[in-house]
Design an enzyme around this catalytic site. Structure first.
Site, short mmCIF file in Angstrom:
data_model
loop_
_atom_site.label_atom_id
_atom_site.label_comp_id
_atom_site.label_asym_id
_atom_site.label_seq_id
_atom_site.Cartn_x
_atom_site.Cartn_y
_atom_site.Cartn_z
N LYS A 286 0.84 -1.21 0.00
CA LYS A 286 0.00 0.00 0.00
C LYS A 286 0.87 1.25 0.00
O LYS A 286 1.71 1.43 0.88
CB LYS A 286 -0.92 -0.01 1.24
N ASP A 291 -2.51 10.04 4.20
CA ASP A 291 -3.92 9.68 4.31
C ASP A 291 -4.65 10.67 5.23
O ASP A 291 -4.57 10.55 6.45
CB ASP A 291 -4.04 8.25 4.85
N LYS A 298 -10.17 12.54 8.72
CA LYS A 298 -9.74 12.06 10.02
C LYS A 298 -9.71 13.20 11.03
O LYS A 298 -9.54 14.36 10.64
CB LYS A 298 -8.31 11.49 9.92
N ASP A 309 1.60 6.09 5.77
CA ASP A 309 0.61 5.17 5.21
C ASP A 309 1.10 4.49 3.92
O ASP A 309 0.35 3.78 3.27
CB ASP A 309 -0.71 5.91 4.97
N ASP A 368 -12.22 7.04 3.91
CA ASP A 368 -11.00 6.76 4.68
C ASP A 368 -10.61 5.28 4.58
O ASP A 368 -9.53 4.89 5.01
CB ASP A 368 -11.21 7.17 6.14
N GLU A 370 -9.50 3.78 2.12
CA GLU A 370 -8.94 3.96 0.77
C GLU A 370 -7.90 2.92 0.39
O GLU A 370 -7.73 2.59 -0.78
CB GLU A 370 -8.34 5.37 0.64
N ARG A 372 -7.73 -0.28 0.79
CA ARG A 372 -8.26 -1.50 0.15
C ARG A 372 -8.68 -1.23 -1.29
O ARG A 372 -8.70 -2.14 -2.11
CB ARG A 372 -9.40 -2.07 0.99
N1 BES Z 1 -4.32 4.21 7.02
C1 BES Z 1 -5.47 3.94 7.79
C2 BES Z 1 -5.25 2.89 8.88
C3 BES Z 1 -4.30 3.26 9.98
C4 BES Z 1 -4.77 3.89 11.12
C5 BES Z 1 -2.97 2.93 9.89
C6 BES Z 1 -3.88 4.21 12.14
C7 BES Z 1 -2.09 3.24 10.91
C8 BES Z 1 -2.54 3.89 12.04
C9 BES Z 1 -6.60 3.45 6.88
O1 BES Z 1 -6.62 3.98 5.61
C10 BES Z 1 -7.88 3.84 7.52
O2 BES Z 1 -8.12 5.01 7.64
N2 BES Z 1 -8.67 2.86 7.93
C11 BES Z 1 -9.93 3.12 8.55
C12 BES Z 1 -10.93 2.18 7.96
C13 BES Z 1 -12.36 2.50 8.32
C14 BES Z 1 -12.77 3.83 7.73
C15 BES Z 1 -13.25 1.41 7.78
C16 BES Z 1 -9.75 2.90 10.04
O3 BES Z 1 -8.97 2.04 10.44
O4 BES Z 1 -10.36 3.63 10.81
ZN ZN Z 2 -4.82 4.61 4.88
MN MN Z 3 -7.65 5.81 5.52
#
Ligand code: BES
Ligand code: ZN
Ligand code: MN
Length: 518
Positions: A286, A291, A298, A309, A368, A370, A372
């Site tokens: 990835k 992000d 966020k 990220d 968010d 994104e 996947r």
């Molecule tokens: N990059 C984030 C996940 C992340 C969070 C990595 C904290 C490292 C530290 C990912 O893109 C994300 O935002 N995931 C969301 C998914 C949700 C919206 C379904 C999450 O984990 O909140």
């Molecule tokens: Zn992310």
């Molecule tokens: Mn995200």
């Protein structure tokens, strides 16, 4: 392209292996590894021989990574500084890794450029740790290189008044490491040390990429970093631009990129060993260079950490360079989809339905989620283009993985038990632990969509698993796929431990795994 990213921070260690004893070697620091079990038996005599009073042992327990520095008088060119270096029970790779990292950091603090380590015990250590001296030498050197890393290239030093001048002339980290006392094992140790130097250095390259913030590392910069790695390692790198990405119909990557001021990239690294290829392994990483969450933005606290990220991508780039330099006899393909994820009038919106390269349509419940979306296209591409024997993707995919497993351990998913077992074992050996979670179909229920084939967001709970279930749709029935969620261990916030910033998590693990398949 924004500003130039400069050269990797820590690549300059030279290593010498000698059968000669350590004590007479010209150095700034002599490291004396001591294990906790027979500390009382061995250490007093060893110290006496060096002319050091045994009272330094009063507070020294020889725990792995514990260091006490003592001094010997009038030594001429020989090291007057002696580091008593704890290697714990000397029973596991971790003991040696911890010790080597600590030694390296201590050498940096004390501005010791040349360090000699007494490795007279390496035959014994290896036996005890059930590894070969070659393997253990690799672990030690990886630890030394890892511990020598610092991300200071964006510090100008202009605000550092007095202190700076004197410190500047002195070395900030180890420049030369002498592994001494290797009588009987010198050539093995040398082989292992050289491999450790490669893996450690490539891991630090990966950390550098993770540490570079969004304004220094765009998708194009990340692609350029892959090109540079290809030049150093000697493998092919192809970068698709927006036009090509559009032609291929990579709707996941294009949708995430819609809010960006900068174009996406899709990078393919292809390492082919000499001779006949027995196996092809695809690694997908990835590459979200920042992000923000997009329109589903966020919260601001900690958002800066989302510069990390792209740690999955950085890991894949580091592994490609390492396996190429080590000449691992497998074809290894690295695939990196890259963009930032930004809010803008043009950005992808919650509720949008997008068509991925596979043809599968996705309802965007949350912009968010994104990672996947870009991985979907990359998995499809890797599977269709290379028909690999194994596909492994790495991604800082879910905050939920941190809730489940914390900051030190990655989540592992696989549809193949042997593959999962191999990754688990390599994780243990490399000190990069993973823990397996299930891919049961019960969880697929949570990402059903009323209006598209699948949703990118799950209903409440098991966010790490629903993300993995989402990805599973894009390996198109591939039988040996693994997904590693590195959201926790990829990056440590300031104050979060001895080492902050990018960890390069996964580089050692995957190099170990790929070597084991060779
Ligand atoms: N990059 C984030 C996940 C992340 C969070 C990595 C904290 C490292 C530290 C990912 O893109 C994300 O935002 N995931 C969301 C998914 C949700 C919206 C379904 C999450 O984990 O909140
Ligand atoms: Zn992310
Ligand atoms: Mn995200």
């Amino acid at each position: 392209m924004t500003k130039k990213t400069g050269t990797p921070s820590a690549t300059g260690i030279s290593i010498e292996v000698t059968a000669k004893p350590a004590a007479p070697v010209t150095a700034d620091l002599l490291a004396l590894p001591l294990n906790s079990k027979d500390l009382k038996k061995i250490a007093p005599d060893a110290l006496k021989a060096l002319g050091i009073d045994a009272s330094v042992l009063n507070d020294f327990k020889a725990g792995a990574g514990e260091i006490t520095v003592a001094y010997r008088a009038a030594t001429g060119k020989r090291a007057s500084r002696v580091a008593l270096l704890g290697i714990g029970e000397a029973a596991s790779n971790d003991d040696f890794r911890k010790a080597a990292e600590a030694l390296s950091r201590k050498a940096g603090e004390l501005h010791c450029g040349i360090v000699v380590m007494d490795c007279a015990g390496i035959g014994e250590w290896a036996k005890h740790a059930k590894r070969t001296p070659e393997y253990l030498a690799g672990v030690i050197v990886e630890g030394i290189v890892y511990g020598s890393y610092r991300f200071d290239r964006l510090k100008s030093g202009k605000l550092d008044k007095e202190k700076k001048k004197t410190a500047d002339e002195k070395p900030k980290s180890i420049a030369k490491l002498v592994l001494a006392g290797c009588s009987g094992y010198a050539s093995e140790v040398e082989k292992g040390a050289n491999a450790g130097l490669v893996t450690g250095t490539c891991q630090n390259v990966s950390r550098d990429l993770v540490n570079l913030p969004g304004n220094y590392l765009s998708a194009e910069d990340l692609a350029e970093a892959a090109r540079q790695a290809g030049k150093r390692g000697g493998f092919d790198v192809t970068v698709f631009d927006r036009k090509k990405i559009t032609e291929l119909g990579m709707g996941g990557l294009l949708s995430v990129n819609k809010g960006s001021e900068q174009p996406p990239t899709f990078t393919i690294m292809d390492y082919r060993p000499e001779g006949k290829v027995r196996k092809t392994v695809a690694l997908v990483g990835k590459g979200i260079t920042f992000d923000s969450g997009g329109i589903s933005i966020k919260p601001s606290a900690g958002m800066d950490e989302m510069k990390s990220d792209m740690a999955g991508a950085a890991c894949v780039i580091g592994v490609l360079e390492a396996v190429a330099k080590l000449g691992v006899p497998l074809r290894v393909v690295g695939v990196v989809p890259a963009t930032d994820n930004m809010p803008a009038g043009s950005a992808m919106k919650p509720g949008d339905i997008i068509t991925t390269m596979s043809g599968v349509t996705v309802e965007v419940g949350n912009t968010d989620a994104e990672g996947r979306l870009i991985l979907a296209d990359a998995l499809t591409y890797a599977k269709r283009e290379f028909d690999p024997d194994v596909i492994i993707d790495l991604a800082t995919l879910t905050g939920a993985c941190i809730v489940a497993l914390g900051m030190k351990v990655a989540g592992l998913f696989s549809n193949d038990d042997d593959l999962a077992e191999g990754i688990y074992k390599s994780g243990q050996a490399a000190g990069e632990k993973v823990w397996r979670l299930p891919l049961w179909d019960e969880y697929a229920e949570q990402i059903k969509s009323d209006v598209a084939d699948v949703s990118n967001t799950g209903s409440k709970g098991a966010g790490t698993i629903t993300a993995a279930k989402f990805l599973e749709n894009f390996v198109e029935g591939h039988k040996r796929w693994a997904h590693i969620d590195i959201a926790g261990p990829a990056f440590a916030a300031r104050g979060g431990g001895a080492v902050s910033g990018g960890s390069g998590f996964g580089v050692r693990l995957l190099v170990d795994l790929l070597k084991s398949w060779a």
